[in-house]
Design a protein around this motif. Structure first.
Motif, PDB file in Angstrom:
ATOM      1  N   SER A   1     -12.536  11.149  -1.562  1.00 31.53           N
ATOM      2  CA  SER A   1     -11.233  10.951  -1.622  1.00 31.53           C
ATOM      3  C   SER A   1     -10.186  11.636  -2.693  1.00 31.53           C
ATOM      4  N   LEU A   2     -10.510  13.080  -2.564  1.00 37.37           N
ATOM      5  CA  LEU A   2      -9.407  14.035  -2.960  1.00 37.37           C
ATOM      6  C   LEU A   2      -8.346  14.386  -2.656  1.00 37.37           C
ATOM      7  N   LYS A   3      -7.445  13.808  -3.860  1.00 38.65           N
ATOM      8  CA  LYS A   3      -6.758  14.035  -3.594  1.00 38.65           C
ATOM      9  C   LYS A   3      -4.735  14.401  -4.303  1.00 38.65           C
ATOM     10  N   MET A   4      -4.476  14.908  -3.429  1.00 41.98           N
ATOM     11  CA  MET A   4      -3.438  16.165  -4.411  1.00 41.98           C
ATOM     12  C   MET A   4      -2.146  16.135  -4.185  1.00 41.98           C
ATOM     13  N   ASN A   5      -1.027  16.071  -5.194  1.00 39.84           N
ATOM     14  CA  ASN A   5      -0.204  15.031  -4.878  1.00 39.84           C
ATOM     15  C   ASN A   5       0.065  14.272  -3.407  1.00 39.84           C
ATOM     16  N   GLY A   6      -0.664  13.037  -2.924  1.00 45.51           N
ATOM     17  CA  GLY A   6      -0.317  12.353  -2.141  1.00 45.51           C
ATOM     18  C   GLY A   6      -1.631  12.868  -1.470  1.00 45.51           C
ATOM     19  N   VAL A   7      -1.873  14.457  -0.725  1.00 39.37           N
ATOM     20  CA  VAL A   7      -2.191  14.744   0.154  1.00 39.37           C
ATOM     21  C   VAL A   7      -3.427  14.985   0.281  1.00 39.37           C
ATOM     22  N   THR A   8      -4.844  13.696   1.376  1.00 42.23           N
ATOM     23  CA  THR A   8      -6.122  13.885   0.914  1.00 42.23           C
ATOM     24  C   THR A   8      -6.928  15.419   1.838  1.00 42.23           C
ATOM     25  N   LEU A   9      -7.152  15.642   0.190  1.00 36.15           N
ATOM     26  CA  LEU A   9      -7.981  17.078   1.497  1.00 36.15           C
ATOM     27  C   LEU A   9      -9.508  16.788   2.553  1.00 36.15           C
ATOM     28  N   ASP A  10      -9.196  17.698   3.285  1.00 35.23           N
ATOM     29  CA  ASP A  10     -10.679  17.169   4.279  1.00 35.23           C
ATOM     30  C   ASP A  10     -12.029  17.860   3.511  1.00 35.23           C
ATOM     31  N   LEU A  11     -12.382  17.495   2.769  1.00 30.96           N
ATOM     32  CA  LEU A  11     -13.793  17.387   2.226  1.00 30.96           C
ATOM     33  C   LEU A  11     -15.317  17.358   3.704  1.00 30.96           C
ATOM     34  N   GLU A  12     -15.447  16.659   3.774  1.00 33.03           N
ATOM     35  CA  GLU A  12     -15.831  16.453   5.216  1.00 33.03           C
ATOM     36  C   GLU A  12     -15.845  17.483   6.462  1.00 33.03           C
TER      37      GLU A  12
ATOM     38  N   SER B   1       5.229  19.155 -10.744  1.00 29.44           N
ATOM     39  CA  SER B   1       5.163  17.732 -11.154  1.00 29.44           C
ATOM     40  C   SER B   1       3.361  17.729 -10.165  1.00 29.44           C
ATOM     41  N   ALA B   2       2.646  17.791 -10.518  1.00 24.85           N
ATOM     42  CA  ALA B   2       1.012  17.651 -10.093  1.00 24.85           C
ATOM     43  C   ALA B   2       0.816  16.705 -10.140  1.00 24.85           C
ATOM     44  N   ASP B   3      -0.050  16.285  -9.716  1.00 20.73           N
ATOM     45  CA  ASP B   3      -1.518  14.715  -9.344  1.00 20.73           C
ATOM     46  C   ASP B   3      -2.375  14.954  -8.866  1.00 20.73           C
ATOM     47  N   ILE B   4      -3.570  14.770  -8.930  1.00 22.42           N
ATOM     48  CA  ILE B   4      -4.711  14.854  -8.889  1.00 22.42           C
ATOM     49  C   ILE B   4      -6.091  13.591  -8.790  1.00 22.42           C
ATOM     50  N   SER B   5      -6.465  13.385  -7.696  1.00 18.81           N
ATOM     51  CA  SER B   5      -7.378  12.160  -8.238  1.00 18.81           C
ATOM     52  C   SER B   5      -8.359  12.344  -7.320  1.00 18.81           C
TER      53      SER B   5
ATOM     54  N   ILE C   1       0.754  -0.981   0.315  1.00 16.09           N
ATOM     55  CA  ILE C   1      -0.100  -0.037   0.221  1.00 16.09           C
ATOM     56  C   ILE C   1       0.998   1.429   0.055  1.00 16.09           C
ATOM     57  N   ASP C   2       0.518   2.501  -0.627  1.00 19.85           N
ATOM     58  CA  ASP C   2       1.252   3.928  -0.698  1.00 19.85           C
ATOM     59  C   ASP C   2      -0.033   4.274   0.123  1.00 19.85           C
ATOM     60  N   PRO C   3      -0.016   4.955   1.198  1.00 19.90           N
ATOM     61  CA  PRO C   3      -0.796   5.612   1.496  1.00 19.90           C
ATOM     62  C   PRO C   3      -0.905   7.255   1.366  1.00 19.90           C
ATOM     63  N   ASP C   4       0.273   7.745   0.590  1.00 16.84           N
ATOM     64  CA  ASP C   4      -0.024   9.186   0.746  1.00 16.84           C
ATOM     65  C   ASP C   4       0.518   9.325  -1.110  1.00 16.84           C
ATOM     66  N   GLY C   5       0.047   8.001  -2.113  1.00 13.88           N
ATOM     67  CA  GLY C   5       0.613   7.997  -2.831  1.00 13.88           C
ATOM     68  C   GLY C   5       1.355   8.347  -3.738  1.00 13.88           C
ATOM     69  N   SER C   6       1.733   9.194  -4.156  1.00 10.86           N
ATOM     70  CA  SER C   6       2.783  10.262  -4.741  1.00 10.86           C
ATOM     71  C   SER C   6       3.514  11.199  -3.685  1.00 10.86           C
ATOM     72  N   GLY C   7       3.249  10.881  -2.650  1.00  4.05           N
ATOM     73  CA  GLY C   7       3.432  12.495  -1.629  1.00  4.05           C
ATOM     74  C   GLY C   7       5.035  11.010  -0.938  1.00  4.05           C
ATOM     75  N   PRO C   8       6.135  11.209  -1.037  1.00  7.36           N
ATOM     76  CA  PRO C   8       7.362  12.312   0.145  1.00  7.36           C
ATOM     77  C   PRO C   8       7.647  10.144   0.530  1.00  7.36           C
TER      78      PRO C   8
END
Length: 1316
Positions: free
Chosen positions: A931-942, A812-816, A606-613
């Protein structure tokens, strides 16, 4: 390298640097924006050519109308340039251009070169490229560009690249900046400047060192200091790269554990100025080279740099330690040397420092000019040579990134000469055409395409040739082949494009050359530039425009960078990431995500922070019915014994996990719940002692904090579980172990405060007394839930949106994210800059768009779905932009990739807030985003949605997307943060209703399920909701569906029997030969309607699956993987199954009418084997018997052992029509495999004994059969009293099982055959 220092540290270092470099070389109080060109005289301007006198370069001042109103060259081509001498070095911050006054002449695109001497030009770089500025589109408008990277130079040169289509090159310009001055010292490679400390030994906590240097040497020590305790700091050039080495020491004297080495930059031997700043505070270091900063932390344990006597600049001190080795001193220039606020260059000028090692100390920079030549792949340089000479002598230096290219070609009087680069090696090829065997091939060197300067020397004369690389005579390649050479008159360097009889194997070269020698004479390239000698095409003279595209390294997460002249490639193998820059993780973020891809329990990366460090790591995922557990194991063995510890000297047990503490923290932060079991087994070993006293034992959790509570308790409560529940062994204490008894006791429980987890250390302090012992167990960390995966918001109006801080994704930017909507359009998110922007949008019901602008104009990527995405189901969007490409993916199957332009801006500069759900002037989004992630950081939408009108936290309707994962008739149940599968009405278990529920039947075992309405009524009030007892209220069935799987090695037997209160019944039996038969009696027929389903022996120990579906008269049957076969009940048969009563598995034990054939042939001793997946009209009777715990209308007799039975049918290759049992002619023979495998542990003697017992059992069975037949003959029908017959029947079956080993062997055999 360690993680970067914190924000506070960076601020502190920034303050240090600004204090220490306060003596700047230019005034900081004024804005550096003076017009530098306007005041200059005419003779400060020069150019490649002039159209006429009125077009002279001196008239090229901005907004001036003198002469012809600006400069224009004689020819409008790519060899023209306009140059200005600013009189002295200036800091340049901006450039502005204008067309020639009142004309059709202007420049639309140009490059800017700069130099200190008017030679050895350097092109202006920006965003990793040689920058091309946008010019003018008319004669009067002024186009100004502020330089992203300010430069310091005396000479500037503008190179027009494109110009007006209506006229010619025309230019007026201005340069903006301010004066620049700095102390300069020329280092000759011998002299060293020694800065003596005020004390002999310095213990330095912080350092700020700043300087600028330029050199044409690739090796040399810039500064060095060391101490007798082994501390040192060294800054040096190695192979054109800057290397800093620091050692603050470690606990082990003389070891290298404190050594830290970091490299930065490349191609630093270009004889241009480079700026260096080193900022150190304790072990945290900022290392900046030409505005690129690396943050690192030194190894070792100490914070101070202990230096003795002095710090030397320009080389190693003469009294240096063995660390000096054979390092070369620095040769070149340095300026503005500052050390902790001391201006070293000023002190040297005022002779306040020791400079005695210099032969001739000068305070001006001595330039050694080498006149480089740049080839762009379409270039060549033609130089003259001696004609008709019998010797070739060529020398030059080159540098390139390409593995292959043409270095030199010359047409000999009778043949050809070629020097080329092939796969990083230099090859020499001579071919003389008029003579036989006159061919010479040499090759030398390796890896010469590394961007460094390499020296080539080639000599050929009569019967001799030699190729030497980098002056290494020992490895020079020689040949004494007979060869006669007669030279031609010209030599082509870097390219040959003429179509001649003798042609080279390669045509071009991309790279630089310098110090070119022909016939042992240095080529006069100035004469070539002025047109007095030789010729050239598309060559840039007096400039080497090489770029290291791997520095800084755009390959992320440890990706390896390789490059050619035009681009770079990232190799991501083994990193766990993919993409052009190794940015995107190939793994899911959590076990929760794997579950929703339909995966089952297993070990996953698993990779909890996606593209993060954080890198990927392996965990154990346990997918249960209602939760997904993530488990991280540690290395502490269970029941680890501890002795000899005391309060004064505790034994500390260190726990290491299968993931780093940062990775584990990422799991606990996003989890809904975490727990860790901890147990302390003790004998005369106290644990916490008293709630108010200092505990004997404590544990350390996240953040290295000590905790004094134990498993089952809570933070701040110094108790064990028994103290909370008040059931400790001794009521005076709050832990069992604190009673200090001689018997073994235990205190155990769960630690559930997740901010303290995981346990990293346990300190034990009471096992040093005689008889004192303790054993510690710390279980794995277990967490369930993933709040970031389910973090969602619902947008209810087109104008509603959430806002967040500016998105930082420069290079470098990623959004999912996931979205769900019924609307055909809407903006998902948007972030703006001055001109830059980034936007993701639903353009239509089938199109998702990703658009952005980084300064090169808007770019839009669209992916088209084959079906509408506004279907109110979850869809996944991922977008990525980097320096190489942009990618947009929808649902992981629709993708568009757009390569980035080779030239242009690469940095995304945004300033506004990030808007989610809408954008200014755009159509807002209606629906859910999750589950909005931007450069590995999940934005707290709730959290943001709670305080935002028009937006609600969370989102319902997960089953619309994930319900498909509930298999085999399982029902999807909505949850706030996901869904679960209700498997109650299915014969399956598990999170996705895919786990078989089955049981092993021994002889005499039966399951009876009451289908009558009284049974339903009795069950309707029960609280157990895991099992459904719902059947049709109409007990006269016109349709029936039955499914089950079985495996057995014995026959005959009853598999399933459905009885009624009338004479109706349905039975599925195995006949004596192992074939399957269906028996149906619905009334109206004299004999039951029978179907012999297959002619094969199915009692072969292998699993088989059977399905039957009846609708009135139509019956459809499917066995295993074979196609379904249809049958029809006779017209005389009734179509209703009247007054359905009970369902039996394994054996029939019923009052009322029973098919006598069933009783006579199949009911004794009963089914022996495994049944699973049993389902009848929405009822799972076998699952109910195994799970009901007395709450369902189901009973069983005999031994019933739960197992999944391995019920999946075997994969059997398709049969031809000739052998398919569904198409066989009557009387066909079938090969049966009656072989029995003796289980492990059953030897030959036991087999013989079993045979004897079998004979006895056979005799008993014959007697029982005789008695049964006798009873039927006299009574006609089978009646039984359940209370009496049940007991005798059960005991008889038990007797058979206990005496006949074949029954035991059969069950074991079935088990073994399946699991193999």
């Amino acid at each position: 390298m360690q993680p970067p220092a914190g924000t506070g540290l960076k601020l502190l270092l920034w303050i240090f640097s600004h204090i220490s470099i306060s003596q700047a070389a230019f005034p900081s109080s004024q804005k550096c924006d003076e017009a530098l060109v306007t005041p200059l005289p005419h003779n400060a301007f020069t150019s490649s050519s002039v159209f006429t006198g009125g077009y002279a370069p001196g008239y090229a001042k901005l907004n001036k109308r003198g002469g012809a109103g600006g400069w224009s060259p004689l020819d409008s081509d790519h060899y023209q340039w306009l140059q200005v001498d600013l009189g002295s070095r200036k800091q340049v911050t901006a450039v502005a251009t204008q067309g020639r006054y009142s004309s059709s002449d202007w420049t639309t695109r140009y490059r800017l070169l700069y130099s200190d001497t008017g030679r050895n030009w350097k092109p202006y770089h920006q965003d990793g490229n040689i920058w091309a500025f946008t010019g003018n589109s008319n004669t009067e408008s002024v186009v100004r560009h502020d330089l992203q990277n300010t430069i310091v130079a005396r000479y500037l040169r503008i190179i027009p690249l494109d110009w007006s289509e209506e006229g010619r090159i025309g230019l007026r310009f201005e340069i903006y900046g301010c004066p620049y001055w700095a102390d300069v010292i020329n280092f000759d490679g011998q002299g060293v400047i020694s800065y003596r400390f005020k004390m002999k030994k310095m213990k330095i906590l912080k350092d700020v060192i700043a300087l600028k240097f330029k050199t044409s040497e690739s090796e040399g020590v810039i500064l060095h200091g060391e101490g007798q305790q082994g501390d040192y700091i060294t800054l040096e050039l190695r192979r054109g790269r800057l290397l800093i080495q620091i050692n603050l020491g470690s606990n082990q004297y003389g070891s290298i554990l404190g050594h830290t080495s970091v490299t930065s930059g490349s191609l630093l031997d270009d004889h241009h100025w480079h700026s260096v700043v080193i900022e150190r505070y304790r072990r945290n270091v900022n290392f900046t080279l030409d505005q690129h900063t690396q943050h690192f932390r030194t190894n070792g344990e100490f914070d101070h740099l202990d230096l003795d006597y002095e710090l030397s600049f320009g080389g190693m001190p003469y009294s240096g330690k063995p660390i000096s080795g054979a390092r070369r001193n620095f040769k070149g220039c340095m300026e503005s040397i500052n050390y902790n606020g001391e201006n070293i260059t000023d002190l040297a000028r005022r002779k306040k420092l020791d400079t005695s090692s210099f032969r001739n100390l000068t305070f001006s920079c001595v330039d050694t000019h080498t006149f480089p030549v740049f080839f762009n792949g379409t270039s060549f340089l033609q130089l003259p040579g001696r004609r008709d000479h019998n010797m070739v002598s060529i020398g030059f230096q080159f540098r390139t990134w390409n593995p292959s290219g043409l270095l030199l070609f010359s047409s000999l009087a009778d043949g050809m000469l070629e020097l080329a680069l092939n796969d990083g090696k230099v090859t020499a090829h001579i071919n003389v055409t008029q003579q036989k065997n006159m061919r010479v091939d040499l090759a030398s060197g390796s890896g010469l395409n590394d961007g460094e300067w390499h020296d080539v020397r080639f000599l050929a004369k009569e019967n001799f040739a030699m190729l030497t690389i980098d002056g290494d005579e020992a490895s020079a390649v020689r040949t004494n082949s007979p060869v006669q050479i007669t030279t031609g008159s010209t030599y082509h360097f870097g390219g040959y494009f003429l179509r001649t009889r003798a042609s080279p194997s390669q045509r071009s070269f991309q790279g630089c050359m310098q110090l070119i020698q022909v016939d042992d004479q240095l080529a006069d390239l100035t004469a070539v530039e002025q047109g007095r000698s030789g010729a050239f095409e598309n060559v840039s003279l007096d400039m080497c425009a090489i770029i290291d595209r791997c520095m800084p390294n755009h390959c992320e997460h440890g990706g390896r960078c390789s490059q050619t002249w035009d681009g770079f490639t990232c190799m991501c193998n083994g990193t766990g990431y993919s993409g052009a820059t190794c940015h995107t993780s190939v793994y899911e973020q959590s076990c929760e995500a794997y579950k929703h891809l339909g995966r089952s329990s297993d070990a996953y990366w698993i990779d909890p922070d996606g593209s993060g460090p954080l890198g990927p790591f392996k965990v154990i995922c346990n997918m249960t019915e209602d939760k997904v557990w993530t488990t991280v194991v540690n290395n502490l063995p269970a029941q680890t014994a501890v002795t000899g510890s005391s309060r004064e000297r505790r034994t500390v047990l260190q726990l290491n996990y299968s993931a780093s503490m940062e990775q584990v923290t990422a799991i606990t932060n996003s989890a809904e719940h975490c727990e860790q079991h901890i147990a302390y087994a003790c004998r005369m070993s106290r644990l916490l002692n008293t709630p108010d006293g200092t505990p004997y034992t404590w544990w350390v959790g996240r953040g290295n904090e000590k905790h004094f509570y134990w498993g089952g308790s809570a933070p701040g409560i110094q108790k064990c579980l028994c103290g909370i529940e008040r059931n400790c062994t001794d009521s005076k204490y709050y832990c069992n172990c604190d009673a200090d008894q001689k018997q073994w006791r235990e205190d155990s429980g769960l630690l559930v405060y997740k901010d303290h987890l995981p346990v990293s250390q346990v300190a034990i302090g009471d096992t040093n007394r005689p008889g004192s012992e303790a054993k510690l167990t710390v279980g794995p960390l277990r967490c369930h839930g993933d709040r970031s995966y389910w973090n969602a918001a619902s947008f209810n109006t087109p104008s509603s949106y959430l806002h967040f801080s500016t998105f930082q994704g420069e290079t470098s930017a990623d959004i999912s994210f996931y979205f769900k909507t019924s609307a055909p359009y809407g903006v998902f998110l948007e972030n703006l800059g001055n001109t830059d922007f980034i936007r993701l949008e639903l353009k239509s019901s089938t199109v998702v768009s990703f658009s952005f602008d980084v300064g090169n104009g808007p770019v839009e990527l669209n992916v088209h779905s084959t079906s509408p995405v506004n279907d109110d189901q979850w869809h996944r969007v991922s977008a990525e932009r980097n320096t190489k490409e942009a990618i947009l993916t929808l649902d992981q199957k629709f993708k568009e990739i757009r390569p980035a332009p080779t030239q242009g801006h690469t940095r995304l500069e945004l300033y506004s807030q990030l808007y989610v759900g809408a954008a200014g002037g755009q159509r807002g989004f209606l629906g859910c985003i999750r589950s909005l992630k931007m450069n590995g950081v999940t934005l707290d939408l709730e959290e943001r949605a709670k305080v935002t009108p028009g937006v609600k936290p969370g989102c319902s309707g997960h089953c619309t997307s994930f319900g498909v994962y509930c298999r085999n008739g399982g029902k999807c149940v909505e949850k706030y943060n996901g869904y679960s599968c209700d498997c109650t009405s299915t014969p399956y278990d598990g999170p996705s209703c895919t786990k078989d529920v089955g049981g092993f039947f021994e002889a005499g075992t039966l399951v009876r399920y009451n289908l009558a309405p009284d049974g339903v009524a009795a069950a309707s009030g029960l609280d157990d909701k895991r099992i459904t007892h719902s059947v049709s209220t109409d007990m006269n069935l016109t349709r029936a569906d039955l499914t089950f799987s079985f495996s057995t090695s014995t026959s005959p037997s009853v598999l399933v029997y459905v009885s009624s209160k009338t004479q109706d019944y349905m039975a599925v039996v195995l006949r004596l030969n192992g074939t399957l038969q269906l028996r149906y009696n619905l009334g109206g027929l004299r004999e039951p309607f029978t179907i012999d389903i297959d002619q094969r022996n199915l009692a072969n120990g292998q699993p088989h699956t059977f399905n039957i579906s009846r609708v009135e008269r139509d019956i459809e049957i499917q066995l295993d993987h074979y196609p379904p076969v249809s049958y029809t009940l006779p017209e005389a048969s009734d179509i209703q199954f009247n007054l359905i009563k009970s369902l039996f598995l394994g054996k029939v034990f019923e009052t009322g009418h029973i098919d006598p054939v069933i009783i006579e042939k199949y009911n004794t001793p009963g089914f022996v084997g495994c049944l699973s997946r049993v389902r009848f009209n929405g009822i799972a009777p076998l699952k109910a018997a195994l799970r009901s715990r007395g709450s369902a209308p189901v009973t069983h007799q005999g031994k019933l052992v739960e197992s999944n039975c391995g019920a999946s049918p075997l994969t059997i290759p398709p049969m031809s029509a000739a052998t398919d049992p569904w198409h066989l002619d009557a009387g066909a023979d079938f090969p049966f495999n009656e072989e029995r495998v003796i289980p492990d542990g059953v030897n030959r003697n036991s087999a013989i004994i079993g045979g004897i017992i079998a004979v006895v059992i056979f005799t008993i069975l014959c007697t029982l059969v005789f008695l049964i037949r006798y009873m039927f003959r006299h009574k006609g029908t089978y009646h039984t009293n359940e209370a009496k017959g049940g007991e005798s029947s059960e005991s008889a079956d038990a007797a058979i099982i206990g005496t006949d080993t074949n029954f035991t062997e059969t069950i074991d055999e079935s088990k073994k055959e399946w699991f193999i």
